[in-house]
Design an enzyme around this catalytic site. Structure first.
Site, PDB file in Angstrom:
ATOM      1  N   CYS A 102       0.796  -1.236   0.000  1.00 34.50           N
ATOM      2  CA  CYS A 102       0.000   0.000   0.000  1.00 34.50           C
ATOM      3  C   CYS A 102       0.827   1.283   0.000  1.00 34.50           C
ATOM      4  O   CYS A 102       0.795   2.043  -0.953  1.00 34.50           O
ATOM      5  CB  CYS A 102      -0.950  -0.004   1.197  1.00 34.50           C
ATOM      6  SG  CYS A 102      -2.175  -1.304   1.076  1.00 34.50           S
TER       7      CYS A 102
HETATM    8  N1  LIG Z   1      -2.745  -6.539   1.147  1.00 29.92           N
HETATM    9  C1  LIG Z   1      -3.337  -5.554   1.761  1.00 29.92           C
HETATM   10  O1  LIG Z   1      -3.164  -5.390   2.957  1.00 29.92           O
HETATM   11  C2  LIG Z   1      -4.279  -4.608   1.036  1.00 29.92           C
HETATM   12  C3  LIG Z   1      -5.068  -3.759   1.814  1.00 29.92           C
HETATM   13  C4  LIG Z   1      -5.945  -2.907   1.188  1.00 29.92           C
HETATM   14  C5  LIG Z   1      -6.030  -2.900  -0.205  1.00 29.92           C
HETATM   15  N2  LIG Z   1      -5.239  -3.726  -0.955  1.00 29.92           N
HETATM   16  C6  LIG Z   1      -5.411  -3.667  -2.402  1.00 29.92           C
HETATM   17  O2  LIG Z   1      -6.156  -4.801  -2.822  1.00 29.92           O
HETATM   18  C7  LIG Z   1      -5.706  -5.242  -4.107  1.00 29.92           C
HETATM   19  C8  LIG Z   1      -5.265  -6.696  -4.016  1.00 29.92           C
HETATM   20  O3  LIG Z   1      -4.180  -6.791  -3.092  1.00 29.92           O
HETATM   21  P1  LIG Z   1      -3.696  -8.151  -2.442  1.00 29.92           P
HETATM   22  O4  LIG Z   1      -2.730  -7.780  -1.367  1.00 29.92           O
HETATM   23  O5  LIG Z   1      -4.870  -9.009  -2.117  1.00 29.92           O
HETATM   24  O6  LIG Z   1      -2.898  -8.795  -3.673  1.00 29.92           O
HETATM   25  P2  LIG Z   1      -2.393 -10.325  -3.798  1.00 29.92           P
HETATM   26  O7  LIG Z   1      -1.255 -10.285  -4.750  1.00 29.92           O
HETATM   27  O8  LIG Z   1      -2.230 -10.927  -2.447  1.00 29.92           O
HETATM   28  O9  LIG Z   1      -3.632 -11.062  -4.472  1.00 29.92           O
HETATM   29  C9  LIG Z   1      -4.107 -10.766  -5.747  1.00 29.92           C
HETATM   30  C10 LIG Z   1      -4.388 -12.073  -6.455  1.00 29.92           C
HETATM   31  O10 LIG Z   1      -5.028 -11.778  -7.696  1.00 29.92           O
HETATM   32  C11 LIG Z   1      -4.631 -12.766  -8.641  1.00 29.92           C
HETATM   33  N3  LIG Z   1      -4.941 -12.270  -9.981  1.00 29.92           N
HETATM   34  C12 LIG Z   1      -4.288 -11.369 -10.736  1.00 29.92           C
HETATM   35  N4  LIG Z   1      -4.956 -11.158 -11.887  1.00 29.92           N
HETATM   36  C13 LIG Z   1      -6.053 -11.938 -11.887  1.00 29.92           C
HETATM   37  C14 LIG Z   1      -7.133 -12.157 -12.765  1.00 29.92           C
HETATM   38  N5  LIG Z   1      -7.231 -11.494 -13.922  1.00 29.92           N
HETATM   39  N6  LIG Z   1      -8.077 -13.041 -12.418  1.00 29.92           N
HETATM   40  C15 LIG Z   1      -8.002 -13.723 -11.264  1.00 29.92           C
HETATM   41  N7  LIG Z   1      -7.007 -13.553 -10.363  1.00 29.92           N
HETATM   42  C16 LIG Z   1      -6.049 -12.662 -10.656  1.00 29.92           C
HETATM   43  C17 LIG Z   1      -3.162 -12.977  -8.338  1.00 29.92           C
HETATM   44  O11 LIG Z   1      -2.704 -14.233  -8.808  1.00 29.92           O
HETATM   45  C18 LIG Z   1      -3.146 -12.897  -6.792  1.00 29.92           C
HETATM   46  O12 LIG Z   1      -3.252 -14.169  -6.192  1.00 29.92           O
HETATM   47  C19 LIG Z   1      -4.611  -4.273  -4.516  1.00 29.92           C
HETATM   48  O13 LIG Z   1      -5.173  -3.247  -5.272  1.00 29.92           O
HETATM   49  C20 LIG Z   1      -4.134  -3.727  -3.185  1.00 29.92           C
HETATM   50  O14 LIG Z   1      -3.556  -2.441  -3.325  1.00 29.92           O
HETATM   51  C21 LIG Z   1      -4.381  -4.602  -0.354  1.00 29.92           C
END
Ligand SMILES: NC(=O)c1ccc[n+]([C@@H]2O[C@H](COP(=O)([O-])OP(=O)(O)OC[C@H]3O[C@@H](n4cnc5c(N)ncnc54)[C@H](O)[C@@H]3O)[C@@H](O)[C@H]2O)c1
Length: 420
Positions: A261
Site C-alpha cells: 500500500c
Molecule cells: N494486502 C493488503 O493489505 C491490502 C489492503 C488494502 C487494499 N489492498 C489492495 O487490494 C488489491 C489486491 O491486493 P492483495 O494484497 O490481495 O494482492 P495479492 O497479490 O495478495 O492477491 C491478488 C491475487 O489476484 C490474482 N490475480 C491477478 N490477476 C487476476 C485475474 N485477472 N483473475 C483472477 N485472479 C487474478 C493474483 O494471482 C493474486 O493471487 C490491490 O489493489 C491492493 O492495493 C491490499
C-alpha cells in the site's frame, strides 16, 4: 435460492472476503489465475496468515467454496468482486490486472448482476475504465442492465483488533440502485457500511487514508534524522506528544515503508493529479523522497557505528533481524530490508538474516538465512533490527548481540544498543 459470488483474486484481500461470503451463505467461486494458489486452497491450505487452514477446510466442507484457476464452465454470477493487484511500473499505475478481470467477467454478466471493484486505484477507474470493458464484453449497459460499484479494502494483515468484519467499509455505486446492491452485499459481510455518493469519492477515500499515513510516517522519519544529529531523543518526544488527547496521532520512525500500500498507493494519486491537472502533488512527492531514503540513512548509521568500533563494513558480519515489511506478518513485498541488504552487499558486508515469518527463499539476495540464537548474535559484528516481530526475544537480543542498531525502538536501551 443461494446466490453466487465470484471473488476475483484469492490473495490478502480476496481470500478473507471469500471466506466471509461463504459464512454469509453465498455460493463462492474463488477465482485466481495462479493455479498453485487455487490448488493449495482446494487442498485446504491457506497462504494468507490471517486465514487458517482450518477456515479454508471449513469453507470447503460447506460445499459452497470452489477455488478455481479458470472461469470455464461458469455461466453467470449474482455478484462479482475484483481484488486483483494494482502495482506501479516506473511510477505509472498498472491497471492491466483490473482490465483482465473485467474482460473475464464481462461474458458472464447477466441482467441484474452486480460487479464491485475493491483494488486500490485512482479516482475514475470504476466508471471510466472498468464500466466500458464490462459493457463491451457483455453487450449490456452499466446502471441500466447491471449494477456497478467500488468499495475500498481496509484489511490490515496481522491486526487482531481490527478485522474485515469490524472495520467499517466504505461502499459506493454508479447510481442509487447500484449503491443499494453493493451496500446490501457488504451489510452481510461487515458490521458497518459507510455509503458515499459515487465511486470517485470511495476511490479517493482509500488513497487519502494511505497518503495520510505515508506523509505522517515521512514526517517522523525526517524528524528522527534531525533529532539524532541534534542529540535529542525523538522517541521520547513522540511518546510525550501522544499523551495529548486531541489533535495528535502517533506515528513512529522506521527503516522505510513497505508492503503493497504505502509505497504504491499515494503515487496513484500524484500520477492522476499530474496527468489530469498538470500539477505536482508535493506532499506525496516529498513523503516518497523521505521514506525512500530511510534505508540509506539506516545503512549510514550502521557504517558509522562499525567505524566507531574500528571495523570496515567490508567483511563485517551483519545480522538483519526481520525482512518482512512490518511486524508479525510474512509479506515481504516492497520491504525496505531489500534496499538495506542491497546497500550492505555493495559495501562488501557478510550478510545474515533471520525472520520467522518469511520463507528463506524469499529473503533479500545475498543474505544467508539463520535462526536467532545466542551464537549467531554474538558472532555478528552488528545486528540490525528492522522489524519488531513478537517472536524476537528482545532481552535475548540485547544479552548476546555485540551491537544492535534498533530501527524500531523495540529493544531495551542497553549500552550495546543504538536507536534510529
Ligand atoms: N494486502 C493488503 O493489505 C491490502 C489492503 C488494502 C487494499 N489492498 C489492495 O487490494 C488489491 C489486491 O491486493 P492483495 O494484497 O490481495 O494482492 P495479492 O497479490 O495478495 O492477491 C491478488 C491475487 O489476484 C490474482 N490475480 C491477478 N490477476 C487476476 C485475474 N485477472 N483473475 C483472477 N485472479 C487474478 C493474483 O494471482 C493474486 O493471487 C490491490 O489493489 C491492493 O492495493 C491490499
Amino acid at each position: 435460492m443461494t446466490e453466487t459470488a465470484i471473488i476475483v483474486g484469492q490473495g490478502y484481500v480476496g481470500l478473507p472476503l471469500a471466506m466471509r461470503a461463504v459464512e454469509a451463505g453465498y455460493d463462492v467461486i474463488g477465482y485466481d489465475v495462479d493455479e498453485t494458489r487455487t490448488k493449495a486452497l482446494a487442498d485446504g491450505t491457506s497462504f494468507v496468515e490471517d486465514i487458517s487452514d482450518e477456515q479454508v477446510r471449513d469453507a470447503l466442507a460447506t460445499g459452497r467454496y470452489r477455488p478455481v484457476a479458470s472461469l470455464d464452465g461458469i455461466d453467470r454470477f449474482d455478484i462479482a468482486v475484483i481484488t486483483v493487484p494494482t502495482p506501479l511500473h516506473e511510477g505509472v499505475p498498472d491497471l492491466t490486472y483490473i482490465d483482465q478481470a473485467g474482460e473475464q467477467l464481462a461474458p458472464l454478466l447477466t441482467r441484474g448482476a452486480t460487479v464491485v471493484l475493491e483494488s486500490t486505484t485512482y479516482p475514475g477507474t470504476t466508471q471510466e475504465r472498468l464500466a466500458p470493458i464490462l459493457e463491451a464484453g457483455s453487450g449490456l449497459t452499466a446502471g441500466v442492465d447491471f449494477h456497478l460499484g467500488y468499495s475500498p479494502e481496509r484489511i490490515d494483515p496481522g491486526n487482531k483488533t481490527w478485522t474485515l468484519v469490524n472495520t467499517p467499509k466504505v461502499v459506493s455505486g454508479i447510481d442509487e440502485a447500484s449503491l443499494a446492491k453493493v451496500k446490501a452485499f457488504y451489510d452481510q459481510i461487515v458490521e458497518t457500511t459507510v455509503p458515499v455518493s459515487s465511486p470517485k469519492e470511495a476511490e479517493l477515500t482509500k488513497l487519502l487514508e494511505n497518503t495520510f499515513r505515508h506523509v505522517n510516517i515521512a514526517l517522523v522519519n525526517e524528524l528522527a534524522m534531525f533529532a539524532g544529529d541534534l542529540g535529542i531523543n525523538v522517541w521520547e518526544a513522540i511518546d510525550a506528544a501522544a499523551t495529548k488527547p486531541f489533535g495528535f496521532m502517533k506515528f513512529t520512525p522506521g527503516p522505510g515503508v513497505g508492503g503493497h500500500c504505502l509505497p504504491v498507493d499515494p503515487s496513484y494519486l500524484s500520477w492522476q493529479v499530474k496527468r489530469s491537472l498538470g500539477q505536482s502533488f508535493r506532499f506525496v512527492e516529498l513523503a516518497n523522497d523521505v521514506n525512500d531514503h530511510m534505508p540509506d540513512y539506516v545503512v549510514r548509521r550502521l557504517v558509522a557505528a562499525l567505524n566507531e568500533r574500528g571495523k570496515p563494513v567490508k567483511g563485517s558480519r551483519i545480522l538483519l533481524l526481520g525482512v518482512s515489511f512490518k511486524a508479525n506478518v510474512g509479506d515481504w513485498r516492497e520491504s525496505p530490508s531489500f534496499r538495506v541488504a542491497k546497500l550492505l552487499n555493495e559495501l562488501g558486508a557478510d550478510l545474515y538474516a533471520a525472520d520467522p515469518h518469511v520463507s528463506p527463499d524469499r529473503f533479500p539476495p545475498g543474505c544467508t538465512p539463520v535462526e536467532v540464537t545466542p551464537e549467531e548474535l554474538s558472532a555478528a559484528d552488528a545486528s540490525l533490527l528492522l522489524v519488531d516481530h513478537d517472536a524476537f526475544d528482545k532481552r535475548q537480543l540485547v544479552r548476546h548481540a555485540t551491537y544492535i542498531l534498533d530501527a524500531r525502538n523495540a529493544v531495551p536501551q542497553e549500552t550495546n544498543v543504538e536507536r534510529l
